[in-house]
Design an enzyme around this catalytic site. Structure first.
Site, short mmCIF file in Angstrom:
data_model
loop_
_atom_site.label_atom_id
_atom_site.label_comp_id
_atom_site.label_asym_id
_atom_site.label_seq_id
_atom_site.Cartn_x
_atom_site.Cartn_y
_atom_site.Cartn_z
N GLU A 107 0.82 -1.20 0.00
CA GLU A 107 0.00 0.00 0.00
C GLU A 107 0.86 1.26 0.00
O GLU A 107 1.94 1.29 0.60
CB GLU A 107 -0.93 -0.02 1.22
CG GLU A 107 -2.00 -1.10 1.07
CD GLU A 107 -2.88 -1.28 2.29
OE1 GLU A 107 -4.09 -1.18 2.15
OE2 GLU A 107 -2.34 -1.53 3.37
N CYS A 120 3.42 8.45 1.46
CA CYS A 120 3.89 7.47 2.44
C CYS A 120 4.15 6.16 1.70
O CYS A 120 3.24 5.55 1.14
CB CYS A 120 2.82 7.31 3.52
SG CYS A 120 3.26 6.13 4.80
N CYS A 127 5.73 -7.04 7.42
CA CYS A 127 6.78 -6.53 8.31
C CYS A 127 7.09 -7.61 9.34
O CYS A 127 6.19 -8.29 9.80
CB CYS A 127 6.29 -5.26 9.02
SG CYS A 127 7.57 -4.41 9.97
N CYS A 131 5.18 -5.20 15.96
CA CYS A 131 4.82 -4.25 17.02
C CYS A 131 3.35 -4.51 17.37
O CYS A 131 2.52 -4.71 16.48
CB CYS A 131 5.00 -2.81 16.54
SG CYS A 131 6.71 -2.42 16.13
N CYS A 134 0.39 -2.50 15.80
CA CYS A 134 0.44 -2.20 14.35
C CYS A 134 -0.20 -3.32 13.54
O CYS A 134 0.14 -4.49 13.71
CB CYS A 134 1.88 -1.99 13.91
SG CYS A 134 2.02 -1.60 12.15
N CYS A 356 -1.71 5.69 10.04
CA CYS A 356 -0.53 4.99 10.55
C CYS A 356 -0.94 3.68 11.20
O CYS A 356 -1.82 3.64 12.04
CB CYS A 356 0.17 5.81 11.63
SG CYS A 356 0.70 7.41 11.11
N1 SAH Z 1 8.86 0.18 10.62
C1 SAH Z 1 9.03 1.62 10.57
C2 SAH Z 1 8.15 2.25 9.53
C3 SAH Z 1 6.67 2.25 9.85
S1 SAH Z 1 6.21 3.89 10.14
C4 SAH Z 1 8.79 2.17 11.96
O1 SAH Z 1 8.41 1.42 12.85
O2 SAH Z 1 9.07 3.36 12.19
C5 SAH Z 1 4.61 3.76 10.73
C6 SAH Z 1 4.43 4.50 12.04
O3 SAH Z 1 3.10 4.29 12.51
C7 SAH Z 1 5.35 3.97 13.12
O4 SAH Z 1 5.73 4.99 13.99
C8 SAH Z 1 4.43 3.02 13.83
O5 SAH Z 1 4.90 2.71 15.10
C9 SAH Z 1 3.15 3.78 13.83
N2 SAH Z 1 1.99 2.96 14.06
C10 SAH Z 1 1.87 1.63 13.83
N3 SAH Z 1 0.65 1.20 14.18
C11 SAH Z 1 -0.04 2.27 14.60
C12 SAH Z 1 -1.37 2.45 15.05
N4 SAH Z 1 -2.24 1.45 15.10
N5 SAH Z 1 -1.75 3.69 15.40
C13 SAH Z 1 -0.87 4.73 15.31
N6 SAH Z 1 0.38 4.60 14.87
C14 SAH Z 1 0.81 3.40 14.54
#
Ligand code: SAH
Length: 380
Positions: A107, A120, A127, A131, A134, A356
């Protein structure tokens, strides 16, 4: 496949794969053109057609002679990922679900704002970081994207926006964030190759000052990212003590906070003009207390930084809730009073699951049993 294997003369046997120019650097272009007995200046001409003008048909390359256009068309292609689905949010955010040559999907999200327009971009299918908050981390399949698949996202979005009447430049794509699916520093070589193409002044010409790479904290590659690319760094912090960060960002077990913060302090060029962004997802009653805010300020003391507070974006089955507005405001005030800008990132494109952490393509490969089940319930 080696480009020097004499494949340009005689013409390829039918069925031989065409070389996709998208993602190749100048050396790659030169190798192809040399095989076609072309002088070096052709590299620049072809480069501009592919990356500046974004054309995908050799026939339109009017400053190349017809025989050369034909030879290129016989051997090469300019292929972007295919659009599986395109969605536009009520707030103007756009999301493309893209199908890659092997059928996997990724995406790409376009986020227009008053003074800038950000794309973005994804770096991996899925991934590996898992996390806990996420959505992308729940996808089973993971593979790295090639340079062409990364550059292809930018070319495709730019072409789509131009077709919609957006202008090149300011109203098109002004900024790139490597914040889509995947961990860019786990695919550093391909991400670096792609970003060098995106930054090239004769192509897409997006300055390194307008590119941000976001990492969950792959410490050993942070320095190289700064040295070799010079892009802005964003770090997904999300917790200010190891026990909690171990839980919600499991990568922390490998690279704990002390190492991560030391790498941030050492990030090349991390001066005020190139502040590090710390991303902090606001999870209700998990990491959003005043004490957390104070600990955050202590932790990053001395680092020129901005704290991006991201209200948690829910997804089906997510084990967390978004912090209350009051908790977010109180947290932001403490960070702000300590001298750090702490903007609250307003969720964009939530209605199309483009915010995000909500990205998760439907590319999961179905098992034989699941396929059978799907066939059984599918309407005839
Ligand atoms: N792997 C990299 C790139 C992903 S960036 C990283 O972790 O930085 C995407 C951003 O959105 C990251 O800061 C991630 O932690 C955040 N994110 C992931 N899931 C989310 C959610 N459910 N709500 C808000 N932010 C989230």
């Amino acid at each position: 496949m080696s480009l020097n294997s004499g494949i340009f003369a005689p013409p390829a046997a039918s069925g031989e794969a065409l070389i996709n120019l998208v993602g190749l650097n100048r050396d790659g272009f030169a190798e192809i053109l040399t095989t076609l007995d072309q002088p070096p200046f052709r590299v620049q001409q072809l480069w501009q057609w592919v990356y500046h003008w974004g054309v995908d048909d050799f026939a339109t390359m009017t400053n190349l002679g017809k025989p050369l256009r034909a030879a290129l068309a016989a051997r090469c292609e300019i292929r972007l990922p295919a659009v599986s689905r395109h969605e536009v949010s009520a707030d103007g955010t756009q999301k493309w679900l893209l199908r890659l040559a092997d059928g996997h999907e990724i995406e790409t999200v376009f986020i227009p704002e008053a003074t800038r327009a950000t794309l973005c971009v994804s770096s991996q299918v899925g991934c590996t970081l898992a996390c806990r908050f996420c959505h992308t981390g729940t996808q089973r399949l993971v593979r790295n994207l090639s340079p062409g698949e990364i550059v292809g996202q930018v070319l495709l979005a730019r072409a789509a926006l131009m077709a919609q009447g957006h202008e090149r430049g300011l109203r098109g794509i002004t900024n790139i964030v490597m914040m889509g699916m995947g961990e860019p520093l786990y695919n550093f070589d391909n991400v670096a190759a792609a970003l060098k193409i995106v930054m090239d002044g004769d192509g897409m010409a997006i300055s390194k000052r307008r590119i941000t790479l976001s990492t969950a904290g792959v410490v050993p590659l942070m320095q190289r990212c700064g040295d070799e690319l010079g892009v802005k760094l964003a770090v997904s912090l999300h917790a200010v003590n190891d026990p909690l960060r171990d839980q919600i960002v499991p990568l922390n077990k490998k690279y704990p906070l002390a190492e991560l913060i030391a790498a941030c302090r050492a990030y090349p060029g991390a001066k005020n003009s190139r502040r590090i962004t710390f991303e902090y997802v606001m999870l209700r009653d998990v990491n959003d207390s005043r004490a957390d805010a104070k600990a955050l300020v202590q932790l990053i003391k001395g680092i020129p930084a901005k704290i991006n507070l991201i209200p948690f974006n829910p997804w089906p089955g997510a084990p967390y809730e978004r912090s209350s507005d009051d908790a977010i405001e109180a947290f932001a005030a403490i960070v702000r009073d300590a001298g750090y800008p702490s903007p609250v990132r307003s969720p964009r494109g939530e209605d199309i699951l483009a915010a995000c952490g909500q990205l998760k393509s439907a590319s999961r490969r179905l098992s034989a049993v699941e396929r059978l089940a799907a066939d059984l319930v599918a309407p005839a």
